[in-house]
Design a protein around this motif. Structure first.
Motif, PDB file in Angstrom:
ATOM      1  N   GLU A 205       0.805  -1.222   0.000  1.00  0.00           N
ATOM      2  CA  GLU A 205       0.000   0.000   0.000  1.00  0.00           C
ATOM      3  C   GLU A 205       0.837   1.271   0.000  1.00  0.00           C
ATOM      4  OE1 GLU A 205      -2.761  -0.168   3.265  1.00  0.00           O
ATOM      5  OE2 GLU A 205      -3.213  -2.280   2.885  1.00  0.00           O
ATOM      6  N   VAL A 206       1.933   1.281   0.759  1.00  0.00           N
ATOM      7  CA  VAL A 206       2.743   2.490   0.892  1.00  0.00           C
ATOM      8  C   VAL A 206       3.801   2.555  -0.200  1.00  0.00           C
ATOM      9  CG1 VAL A 206       4.255   3.812   2.401  1.00  0.00           C
ATOM     10  CG2 VAL A 206       2.333   2.543   3.375  1.00  0.00           C
ATOM     11  N   GLN A 207       4.568   1.474  -0.349  1.00  0.00           N
ATOM     12  CA  GLN A 207       5.677   1.480  -1.309  1.00  0.00           C
ATOM     13  C   GLN A 207       5.251   1.038  -2.700  1.00  0.00           C
ATOM     14  OE1 GLN A 207       8.635   2.571  -1.658  1.00  0.00           O
ATOM     15  NE2 GLN A 207       9.071   1.507  -3.560  1.00  0.00           N
ATOM     16  N   GLY A 208       4.372   0.035  -2.771  1.00  0.00           N
ATOM     17  CA  GLY A 208       3.901  -0.438  -4.070  1.00  0.00           C
ATOM     18  C   GLY A 208       4.851  -1.395  -4.756  1.00  0.00           C
ATOM     19  N   THR A 209       5.734  -2.051  -4.010  1.00  0.00           N
ATOM     20  CA  THR A 209       6.676  -3.003  -4.604  1.00  0.00           C
ATOM     21  C   THR A 209       6.137  -4.427  -4.599  1.00  0.00           C
ATOM     22  OG1 THR A 209       8.573  -1.633  -4.009  1.00  0.00           O
ATOM     23  CG2 THR A 209       9.009  -3.955  -4.417  1.00  0.00           C
ATOM     24  N   PHE A 210       5.298  -4.784  -3.611  1.00  0.00           N
ATOM     25  CA  PHE A 210       4.702  -6.117  -3.508  1.00  0.00           C
ATOM     26  C   PHE A 210       5.791  -7.181  -3.404  1.00  0.00           C
ATOM     27  CE2 PHE A 210       1.490  -3.438  -5.260  1.00  0.00           C
ATOM     28  CZ  PHE A 210       0.281  -3.924  -4.796  1.00  0.00           C
ATOM     29  N   ALA A 211       6.824  -6.891  -2.616  1.00  0.00           N
ATOM     30  CA  ALA A 211       7.936  -7.830  -2.477  1.00  0.00           C
ATOM     31  C   ALA A 211       7.705  -8.855  -1.379  1.00  0.00           C
ATOM     32  CB  ALA A 211       9.228  -7.061  -2.187  1.00  0.00           C
ATOM     33  N   LEU A 212       6.768  -8.593  -0.462  1.00  0.00           N
ATOM     34  CA  LEU A 212       6.567  -9.474   0.686  1.00  0.00           C
ATOM     35  C   LEU A 212       5.214 -10.177   0.588  1.00  0.00           C
ATOM     36  CD1 LEU A 212       7.802  -7.129   3.572  1.00  0.00           C
ATOM     37  CD2 LEU A 212       9.129  -8.746   2.202  1.00  0.00           C
ATOM     38  N   THR A 213       5.184 -11.401   1.079  1.00  0.00           N
ATOM     39  CA  THR A 213       3.942 -12.173   1.113  1.00  0.00           C
ATOM     40  C   THR A 213       3.873 -12.933   2.431  1.00  0.00           C
ATOM     41  OG1 THR A 213       4.997 -14.070   0.041  1.00  0.00           O
ATOM     42  CG2 THR A 213       3.854 -12.493  -1.384  1.00  0.00           C
ATOM     43  N   ILE A 214       2.691 -13.482   2.730  1.00  0.00           N
ATOM     44  CA  ILE A 214       2.516 -14.403   3.859  1.00  0.00           C
ATOM     45  C   ILE A 214       2.387 -15.808   3.291  1.00  0.00           C
ATOM     46  CG2 ILE A 214       1.088 -15.098   5.807  1.00  0.00           C
ATOM     47  CD1 ILE A 214       2.444 -12.472   6.311  1.00  0.00           C
TER      48      ILE A 214
END
Length: 974
Positions: A205-214
């Motif tokens: 939401e803040v950075q917009g990279t979508f590098a992390l997941t659960i």
């Protein structure tokens, strides 16, 4: 009767103007419709326990700590995701809620290591705080460290184990999960993770990279970086948003681990790019512990990038020169001297040169890395102390065409909007800019708006990340040939005019009719149609027409541009073309639209505002204007010249002619940053007294006769002005390592030259600026301390600043359309030089690299490389990683090849962050017709596979080693 509380809540969760009245714990409250119960309670001063919620992220509702009771509703809804309703009665503290919250917290703590005393988050751990808030005093179940199974607690039975999503079979002990310490700035300790998803959501939401997941489910769920990669090897861009969001010590700054908790903090402004992020510098005495993005920062709203948040080690690097030094010749060892001797020597030499060669024989260069107050004093020193107008700034080589082009069309040399204006934008047009690399915090804000549905047009020879990034794709990428910006803009204008897309009412009301009529006829010519220009730009007519229609018809359209516009032979023409487009479509003067130059360095806007150009006083007023000049003469007590002085390129030519002999350079490295390096160094070598004031012995200082220690942004007070005209405070957090702030050094030099300056604090300099500058009349340190920041113009008419300019009328009155004839660059490809080289920046490094090269950012980018298309590489037998020679008509250098489809065939690309790469050895002396801004973006070159450095690189390496040896041999005072 209960009183009604109406709260001033800043930025609410809902933008609705309709107020809803509800009752929370017996208090009647009015908030906008759509506000969450949690936010409503917080605005009334009622704190509801929470873990997954934060004011930086959208509501998620996973932690179950923020449950409340609502009369008339079943169950216990999460207050963070429950919107308010009229007449709602909410209870946030009841015995049942207390029992539920303790139970939830007990589950969190059951598999969390209880090493609070040695945990780096101790003192600011939200898990620790919430355990205290809910009154948790006992944990009845958890792991047995010896047996790796449930301990002798009620959790051992199958029923309780099932509640936890576990079996009673032996499980790995999460307390001993390995840490990921691959990232140089923060560590990831999965044993402390409570899987609240805040880091994942911050990345999205803040950075917009979508590098992390659960990954996984239940107690097996965990945070993963790019499918179980190390953080360093993942798509993570190290912006720090995940670290900021983490409520535990799972993600912790290594500096916090090493140095412990800070004892005090100071709010200041970042000294990297033109976004101007606000940070809280957390300090332990004179040592900086960490930089924390300020949630109240009007430019960044609590976000940051890898440079601003982490790359600050340069300020205390061992390479810092902290004592003045002088030498007679550049082949001599340096001699360490006192400040008094150094300043006296400079004044004596400058006076000698003026006595021998005339008063125009010396000058000064200001820097966009310095504060407004410092650049103002340098230009004042030159005009009042040296007695000439030979002052220029590094903006000459980046955004000087912005000043000329916007001044000519709309009347003011600055962007029209604030950054937050993009929240109302429907169509984003990015031309010659790479926001995610060069202005990453604003780039993230731009990506958020695009994910929300705004449309995107990118005009760039290279495929920048914005063209396609997670959940963002450009509607049109106009991959034009370098040097054809004006042709492209004229084609877009042709479509807008000939297809009836002009906002006729706006133009008739706001613009000069005669100039518009001439422009309309000009761009209507068939030679500027997309079909006619297709061969010139290399972009299909269909795509150009589609982009023009989208820009004109798509709603609020905003143009953002960068150095890919200005650093051309027709840079000023392109800026005027951009302004023409905005005026023709009525996309100026309100939220969500405008013409927005993205300034490269932290204070490019400010250095220009402060009168650093040889032909202008502050606020872009010409030195020939008698009334303006007389106001400065009265304030400064001297007679000033009405004729402009020398620009930087003119200084070089005059030096080679033997008429320009002395130069005072504050915070600028022209030997690396300016084009045609060999020409620049020849000019420097021909001067008799070069004075460099900087942090490090940079490339220019190797040609200096005097070195004066500079101060970092952490060591001084002042202001920076960012790309949205926002003036923000820079506050001293530590004492200057060289003894003086930069403005104090300039003042000492002025006094030694015989011109009195008697400031005792930087605030007094700003007070003088405000007295003499109409757009700054209302600005003072006191006002900035009160409001946080102010966007100029700030005066009696706009006491709180001006977020959006040209609302009712243009600064110049009527907007002026300007004819923008396309003139092909003289830099053309041929058989000898068949490729076009263009240059730019990369996320982890900054400008000439003097700061970022002295930090761990080199782990991501430790050399400049040449991006080359696979087709061009195959033709030359070049493979990825090969050394390649790049030759132009100016020179040659050698770089390592990076084969990339980001480039189009026939175009190669490199950065310029490392002095040994020699990127500017091969750039030419071509420049913008109006401002002399160099044409960095178009250089005809040849690329061949090689096995050894270029001749220039060998000479440069030998010269650098010799200068380092002379520094080692420096003579210390007895």
């Amino acid at each position: 009767m209960l009183s009604i509380v109406e709260i001033d809540y800043g930025t609410p969760q809902s933008k609705s103007e309709s107020l809803v009245e509800l009752h929370i714990d017996g208090r009647s409250i009015r908030v906008p419709e759509g506000t969450s119960v949690m936010r409503a309670a917080a605005q009334a001063g009622i704190a509801i326990p929470k873990l997954c919620a934060t004011d930086m992220l959208e509501a998620f509702g996973s932690c179950r700590l923020c449950l409340v009771e609502i009369e008339g509703r079943k169950g216990y809804p999460a207050s963070c995701t429950t919107p308010v309703a009229a007449g709602m009665h909410v209870h946030t503290q009841t015995p049942k809620l207390a029992e539920i919250r303790r139970g939830v917290m007990e589950l969190y703590i059951s598999d969390h290591p209880l090493d609070c005393l040695t945990c780096p988050a101790n003192g600011h751990c939200e898990l620790q705080n919430m355990a205290g808030v809910v009154g948790l005093r006992e944990v009845r179940y958890g792991y047995d460290g010896a047996n790796h199974v449930f301990a002798n607690t009620p959790a051992r039975d199958d029923r309780t184990a099932a509640i936890h999503g576990r079996t009673s079979q032996p499980q790995p002990n999460p307390y001993f999960a390995p840490k990921d310490e691959s990232n140089p700035y923060f560590a990831f300790d999965p044993s402390k993770c409570i899987v609240c998803s805040r880091c994942v959501r911050a990345c999205e939401e803040v950075q917009g990279t979508f590098a992390l997941t659960i990954q996984g489910r239940g107690f097996d769920s965990k945070v993963s970086a790019s499918q179980d990669n190390r953080f360093l090897d993942s798509e993570c861009v190290s912006c720090g948003a995940c670290v900021q969001a983490c409520p535990t010590a799972t993600l912790s700054e290594k500096s916090l681990i090493d140095k412990g908790q800070a004892e005090h903090s100071v709010v200041t402004t970042c000294a990297y790019c033109g976004v101007g992020c606000s940070f809280r510098a957390e300090m332990k005495g004179q040592d900086i512990v960490r930089m924390v993005p300020n949630k109240d920062g009007h430019a960044n709203h609590g976000h940051s990038c890898v440079k601003g948040r982490f790359a600050i080690g340069y300020a205390s690097h061992s390479d810092r020169i902290t004592t003045p030094m002088i030498r007679a010749k550049i082949s001599d060892p340096w001699r360490v001297v006192s400040w008094e001797e150094a300043i006296t020597h400079v004044a004596s030499e400058f006076k000698r040169l003026q006595s021998t060669h005339g008063k125009h024989a010396i000058g000064g260069i200001t820097s966009s890395r310095c504060t407004n107050e410092e650049t103002y004093l340098v230009q004042k020193l030159v005009r009042a102390g040296f007695g000439n107008n030979n002052v220029d700034t590094c903006a000459r080589v980046c955004h000087s065409p912005t000043g000329y082009g916007l001044k000519s069309t709309i009347g003011e040399s600055a962007g029209t909007q604030d950054f937050d204006s993009i929240e109302s934008t429907d169509v984003v047009l990015v031309i010659g800019a790479n926001p995610t690399d060069a202005h990453p915090v604003f780039g993230s804000q731009m990506k958020r708006r695009l994910r929300e549905g705004a449309r995107l047009i990118v005009i760039d020879p290279r495929r920048i990340d914005l063209v396609r990034t997670p959940h963002v794709a450009a509607d049109f990428h106009l991959k034009l040939r370098p040097g054809t910006n004006v042709a492209m803009l004229n084609s877009l204008a042709h479509v807008i005019v000939t297809e009836g897309l002009v906002d006729e009412e706006f133009v008739a009301r706001r613009c000069e009719p005669e100039a518009f009529a001439k422009w309309r006829a000009f761009v209507s010519q068939e030679k500027y149609s997309p079909e006619a220009m297709e061969e010139v730009t290399g972009v299909s007519a269909e795509r150009v027409r589609g982009a023009a229609r989208l820009y004109a018809r798509g709603g609020n359209a905003a143009i953002y541009y960068g150095l890919g516009v200005t650093e051309h032979a027709q840079g000023s023409t392109t800026v005027m073309g951009i302004a023409n487009l905005a005026m023709a479509t009525g996309n100026i003067g309100r939220e969500g639209v405008g013409v927005n130059p993205l300034r490269g360095q932290n204070n490019v806007q400010g250095s220009c505002d402060m009168g650093s150009f040889p032909h202008e006083f502050t606020a872009y007023r010409h030195v020939s204007d008698d009334a303006v000049r007389h106001s400065f003469e009265e304030a400064w007590g001297v007679t000033l010249l009405a004729e402009p002085g020398l620009r930087i390129p003119n200084m070089f030519e005059a030096a080679l002619d033997g008429t320009f002999k002395g130069l005072y350079i504050e915070g600028e490295d022209i030997a690396q940053s300016d084009p045609d390096t060999q020409h620049v160094t020849a000019a420097l070598t021909s001067m008799e007294c070069i004075v460099v004031q900087d942090l490090f012995l940079n490339e220019t200082a190797k040609f200096a006769h005097v070195f004066l220690p500079g101060s970092s942004f952490l060591e001084k007070d002042g202001t920076f002005t960012n790309a949205e005209r926002r003036v923000s405070r820079v506050r001293k957090v530590m004492e200057p390592k060289g003894g003086y702030a930069d403005w104090e050094v300039t003042q000492l030099l002025a006094q030694a030259m015989g011109y009195p300056m008697q400031y005792t604090h930087a605030s007094e300099i700003m007070d003088e600026i405000a007295r003499l500058t109409p757009t700054f009349h209302g600005i003072s340190f006191a006002k900035l301390d009160e409001l946080g920041s102010v966007q100029w113009p700030c005066n009696d008419e706009h006491p709180f600043g001006t977020p959006v300019m040209h609302v009712d009328a243009f600064v110049r009155g009527k907007g002026r359309f300007v004819i923008t004839e396309y003139v092909p660059t003289s830099e053309k490809v041929n058989a000898e030089h068949p490729l076009i080289l263009t240059t730019g920046r990369i996320l982890s490094q900054y400008n000439v690299g003097a700061q970022t090269r002295r930090t761990a950012n080199v782990m991501w980018h430790d050399e400049d490389r040449l991006e080359i298309h696979p087709h061009d590489a195959e033709e030359r037998g070049v493979e990825d990683g090969d050394w390649v020679g790049i030759t132009s008509r100016s020179g040659e250098t050698v770089l390592r090849a990076l084969i990339s489809e980001r480039m189009q065939p026939g175009v190669v690309y490199t950065t310029f962050h490392f002095p040994g790469s020699g990127a500017n050895v091969i750039t030419t002396d071509n420049s913008d017709w109006a401002t002399n801004c160099p044409e960095y973006k178009v250089t005809a070159v040849q690329v061949t596979r090689v096995t050894q450095p270029s001749d220039w690189q060998r000479r440069h390496r030998a010269f650098t080693e010799a200068q380092e040896a002379l520094l080692e041999q420096s003579v210390k005072p007895a």
